[in-house]
Scaffold this motif. Structure first.
Motif, PDB file in Angstrom:
ATOM      1  N   VAL A   1     -13.246  13.507  13.101  1.00  0.00           N
ATOM      2  CA  VAL A   1     -11.796  13.609  13.311  1.00  0.00           C
ATOM      3  C   VAL A   1     -11.149  12.244  13.112  1.00  0.00           C
ATOM      4  O   VAL A   1     -10.101  12.126  12.464  1.00  0.00           O
ATOM      5  N   LYS A   2     -11.764  11.204  13.635  1.00  0.00           N
ATOM      6  CA  LYS A   2     -11.217   9.847  13.494  1.00  0.00           C
ATOM      7  C   LYS A   2     -11.188   9.399  12.028  1.00  0.00           C
ATOM      8  O   LYS A   2     -10.232   8.757  11.595  1.00  0.00           O
ATOM      9  N   ARG A   3     -12.230   9.731  11.282  1.00  0.00           N
ATOM     10  CA  ARG A   3     -12.256   9.362   9.856  1.00  0.00           C
ATOM     11  C   ARG A   3     -11.143  10.082   9.087  1.00  0.00           C
ATOM     12  O   ARG A   3     -10.474   9.486   8.247  1.00  0.00           O
ATOM     13  N   PHE A   4     -10.955  11.356   9.384  1.00  0.00           N
ATOM     14  CA  PHE A   4      -9.873  12.093   8.733  1.00  0.00           C
ATOM     15  C   PHE A   4      -8.516  11.510   9.128  1.00  0.00           C
ATOM     16  O   PHE A   4      -7.641  11.362   8.279  1.00  0.00           O
ATOM     17  N   GLU A   5      -8.348  11.206  10.387  1.00  0.00           N
ATOM     18  CA  GLU A   5      -7.077  10.638  10.840  1.00  0.00           C
ATOM     19  C   GLU A   5      -6.763   9.347  10.078  1.00  0.00           C
ATOM     20  O   GLU A   5      -5.643   9.150   9.593  1.00  0.00           O
ATOM     21  N   GLU A   6      -7.738   8.487   9.960  1.00  0.00           N
ATOM     22  CA  GLU A   6      -7.542   7.221   9.247  1.00  0.00           C
ATOM     23  C   GLU A   6      -7.137   7.465   7.794  1.00  0.00           C
ATOM     24  O   GLU A   6      -6.218   6.838   7.275  1.00  0.00           O
ATOM     25  N   SER A   7      -7.808   8.403   7.159  1.00  0.00           N
ATOM     26  CA  SER A   7      -7.515   8.724   5.768  1.00  0.00           C
ATOM     27  C   SER A   7      -6.101   9.300   5.629  1.00  0.00           C
ATOM     28  O   SER A   7      -5.333   8.899   4.744  1.00  0.00           O
ATOM     29  N   PHE A   8      -5.728  10.229   6.515  1.00  0.00           N
ATOM     30  CA  PHE A   8      -4.403  10.842   6.450  1.00  0.00           C
ATOM     31  C   PHE A   8      -3.306   9.814   6.715  1.00  0.00           C
ATOM     32  O   PHE A   8      -2.275   9.798   6.051  1.00  0.00           O
ATOM     33  N   ARG A   9      -3.526   8.941   7.697  1.00  0.00           N
ATOM     34  CA  ARG A   9      -2.520   7.917   8.007  1.00  0.00           C
ATOM     35  C   ARG A   9      -2.314   6.961   6.828  1.00  0.00           C
ATOM     36  O   ARG A   9      -1.190   6.613   6.494  1.00  0.00           O
ATOM     37  N   LYS A  10      -3.399   6.556   6.211  1.00  0.00           N
ATOM     38  CA  LYS A  10      -3.289   5.645   5.067  1.00  0.00           C
ATOM     39  C   LYS A  10      -2.497   6.307   3.943  1.00  0.00           C
ATOM     40  O   LYS A  10      -1.630   5.678   3.330  1.00  0.00           O
ATOM     41  N   HIS A  11      -2.785   7.571   3.693  1.00  0.00           N
ATOM     42  CA  HIS A  11      -2.077   8.280   2.634  1.00  0.00           C
ATOM     43  C   HIS A  11      -0.598   8.466   2.996  1.00  0.00           C
ATOM     44  O   HIS A  11       0.275   8.311   2.148  1.00  0.00           O
ATOM     45  N   LEU A  12      -0.310   8.788   4.245  1.00  0.00           N
ATOM     46  CA  LEU A  12       1.084   8.942   4.668  1.00  0.00           C
ATOM     47  C   LEU A  12       1.836   7.617   4.561  1.00  0.00           C
ATOM     48  O   LEU A  12       3.022   7.601   4.198  1.00  0.00           O
ATOM     49  N   ASP A  13       1.162   6.519   4.871  1.00  0.00           N
ATOM     50  CA  ASP A  13       1.793   5.196   4.725  1.00  0.00           C
ATOM     51  C   ASP A  13       2.209   4.925   3.282  1.00  0.00           C
ATOM     52  O   ASP A  13       3.146   4.178   3.027  1.00  0.00           O
ATOM     53  N   GLN A  14       1.516   5.524   2.333  1.00  0.00           N
ATOM     54  CA  GLN A  14       1.866   5.382   0.915  1.00  0.00           C
ATOM     55  C   GLN A  14       2.901   6.423   0.485  1.00  0.00           C
ATOM     56  O   GLN A  14       3.802   6.130  -0.298  1.00  0.00           O
ATOM     57  N   LEU A  15       2.758   7.640   1.002  1.00  0.00           N
ATOM     58  CA  LEU A  15       3.651   8.727   0.596  1.00  0.00           C
ATOM     59  C   LEU A  15       5.076   8.552   1.115  1.00  0.00           C
ATOM     60  O   LEU A  15       6.036   8.834   0.386  1.00  0.00           O
ATOM     61  N   ILE A  16       5.229   8.114   2.348  1.00  0.00           N
ATOM     62  CA  ILE A  16       6.557   8.046   2.955  1.00  0.00           C
ATOM     63  C   ILE A  16       7.512   7.177   2.141  1.00  0.00           C
ATOM     64  O   ILE A  16       8.593   7.645   1.757  1.00  0.00           O
ATOM     65  N   PRO A  17       7.167   5.922   1.816  1.00  0.00           N
ATOM     66  CA  PRO A  17       8.118   5.141   1.021  1.00  0.00           C
ATOM     67  C   PRO A  17       8.334   5.700  -0.389  1.00  0.00           C
ATOM     68  O   PRO A  17       9.439   5.602  -0.938  1.00  0.00           O
ATOM     69  N   GLU A  18       7.312   6.308  -0.963  1.00  0.00           N
ATOM     70  CA  GLU A  18       7.454   6.885  -2.296  1.00  0.00           C
ATOM     71  C   GLU A  18       8.430   8.061  -2.281  1.00  0.00           C
ATOM     72  O   GLU A  18       9.306   8.170  -3.139  1.00  0.00           O
ATOM     73  N   VAL A  19       8.293   8.948  -1.303  1.00  0.00           N
ATOM     74  CA  VAL A  19       9.195  10.101  -1.211  1.00  0.00           C
ATOM     75  C   VAL A  19      10.607   9.629  -0.865  1.00  0.00           C
ATOM     76  O   VAL A  19      11.587  10.152  -1.410  1.00  0.00           O
ATOM     77  N   GLU A  20      10.723   8.616  -0.006  1.00  0.00           N
ATOM     78  CA  GLU A  20      12.049   8.051   0.296  1.00  0.00           C
ATOM     79  C   GLU A  20      12.704   7.504  -0.971  1.00  0.00           C
ATOM     80  O   GLU A  20      13.898   7.720  -1.201  1.00  0.00           O
ATOM     81  N   ARG A  21      11.936   6.800  -1.779  1.00  0.00           N
ATOM     82  CA  ARG A  21      12.463   6.244  -3.021  1.00  0.00           C
ATOM     83  C   ARG A  21      12.931   7.351  -3.956  1.00  0.00           C
ATOM     84  O   ARG A  21      14.034   7.298  -4.505  1.00  0.00           O
ATOM     85  N   LEU A  22      12.105   8.380  -4.117  1.00  0.00           N
ATOM     86  CA  LEU A  22      12.467   9.487  -4.992  1.00  0.00           C
ATOM     87  C   LEU A  22      13.722  10.205  -4.491  1.00  0.00           C
ATOM     88  O   LEU A  22      14.600  10.562  -5.285  1.00  0.00           O
TER      89      LEU A  22
ATOM     90  N   GLU B   1       2.640  10.065  17.584  1.00  0.00           N
ATOM     91  CA  GLU B   1       2.039  10.770  18.715  1.00  0.00           C
ATOM     92  C   GLU B   1       0.821  10.008  19.228  1.00  0.00           C
ATOM     93  O   GLU B   1       0.037   9.473  18.451  1.00  0.00           O
ATOM     94  N   GLU B   2       0.697   9.983  20.536  1.00  0.00           N
ATOM     95  CA  GLU B   2      -0.455   9.332  21.163  1.00  0.00           C
ATOM     96  C   GLU B   2      -1.690  10.206  21.003  1.00  0.00           C
ATOM     97  O   GLU B   2      -1.588  11.422  20.816  1.00  0.00           O
ATOM     98  N   GLU B   3      -2.845   9.566  21.112  1.00  0.00           N
ATOM     99  CA  GLU B   3      -4.101  10.308  21.032  1.00  0.00           C
ATOM    100  C   GLU B   3      -4.106  11.384  22.103  1.00  0.00           C
ATOM    101  O   GLU B   3      -3.725  11.149  23.243  1.00  0.00           O
ATOM    102  N   ALA B   4      -4.521  12.584  21.716  1.00  0.00           N
ATOM    103  CA  ALA B   4      -4.525  13.720  22.630  1.00  0.00           C
ATOM    104  C   ALA B   4      -5.753  13.667  23.542  1.00  0.00           C
ATOM    105  O   ALA B   4      -6.780  13.079  23.190  1.00  0.00           O
ATOM    106  N   ALA B   5      -5.621  14.308  24.686  1.00  0.00           N
ATOM    107  CA  ALA B   5      -6.747  14.400  25.615  1.00  0.00           C
ATOM    108  C   ALA B   5      -7.696  15.478  25.117  1.00  0.00           C
ATOM    109  O   ALA B   5      -7.280  16.590  24.799  1.00  0.00           O
ATOM    110  N   GLY B   6      -8.963  15.139  25.029  1.00  0.00           N
ATOM    111  CA  GLY B   6      -9.973  16.105  24.631  1.00  0.00           C
ATOM    112  C   GLY B   6     -10.050  16.311  23.129  1.00  0.00           C
ATOM    113  O   GLY B   6      -9.100  16.051  22.390  1.00  0.00           O
ATOM    114  N   LEU B   7     -11.191  16.789  22.681  1.00  0.00           N
ATOM    115  CA  LEU B   7     -11.444  16.982  21.259  1.00  0.00           C
ATOM    116  C   LEU B   7     -10.520  18.042  20.659  1.00  0.00           C
ATOM    117  O   LEU B   7      -9.957  17.845  19.578  1.00  0.00           O
ATOM    118  N   LYS B   8     -10.309  19.142  21.366  1.00  0.00           N
ATOM    119  CA  LYS B   8      -9.469  20.215  20.833  1.00  0.00           C
ATOM    120  C   LYS B   8      -8.032  19.718  20.594  1.00  0.00           C
ATOM    121  O   LYS B   8      -7.450  19.972  19.548  1.00  0.00           O
TER     122      LYS B   8
END
Length: 180
Positions: free
Chosen positions: A56-77, A104-111
């Motif tokens: 879950v942590k690896r996916f979160e890191e990957s998604f955050r990195k991609h969102l950090d790139q997508l947000i300014p690009e979509v704003e520009r467009l 959002e803060e880290e949620a309590a528990g894995l679920k």
């Protein structure tokens, strides 16, 4: 179509000729890396069982990195469109929702944590769609390759047998002919 192992790694990609083995690889083409991230996000969203905390942590890191790139690009467009452009306004609303999810803060528990990261994955899917829509770039929903200006295409809407889920977009005319 992607085959993914239990650890979340894409093992095979029958929908494209090549794929990055690492979404952080600078040599991978941006379009290919984005396609890989969308597949990864779709896989994560579809999971019925809880992945491990490290996964879950690896996916979160990957998604955050991609969102950090997508947000300014979509704003520009969006900023390049007229002020009353509805797709741009919808994209900007999606950006605000993505930022809220990223704060959002880290949620309590894995679920709870899996649900929080699934929301980030939804944002990756949403902003990727808005980027394509605002840039005029289209990707074939059947073969996952870009539809170039000189290629013929058809509108396409897929619904599951239950009619509950689906996606709409474009497909190459040749791809559409193969599934008929």
């Amino acid at each position: 179509m992607y085959t993914v192992d239990r650890g979340g790694l894409v093992k095979s990609d029958s929908g494209s000729r090549s794929r990055p083995t690492d979404t952080n690889d600078e040599s991978a083409s941006p379009a290919l890396a984005a396609r890989f991230l969308r597949a990864e996000a779709g896989w994560f969203i579809a999971q019925k069982t809880l992945p491990g905390h490290g996964t879950v942590k690896r996916f979160e890191e990957s998604f955050r990195k991609h969102l950090d790139q997508l947000i300014p690009e979509v704003e520009r467009l969006a900023s390049e469109k007229p002020a009353d452009d509805v797709p741009s306004k919808v994209a900007l609303a999606a950006i605000e929702e993505s930022r809220r999810r990223m704060d959002e803060e880290e949620a309590a528990g894995l679920k709870g944590e899996v649900e929080r990261v699934k929301n980030l994955a939804q944002s990756v899917m949403s902003l990727s769609h808005h980027q394509e829509s605002l840039s005029g770039v289209a990707q074939c929903l059947l073969c996952d390759h870009m539809i170039m200006d000189n290629q013929s295409w058809e509108p396409y809407e897929y619904r599951s047998r239950s009619g509950e889920t689906g996606k709409s977009g474009r497909v190459h005319a040749d791809c559409a002919a193969r599934i008929r």
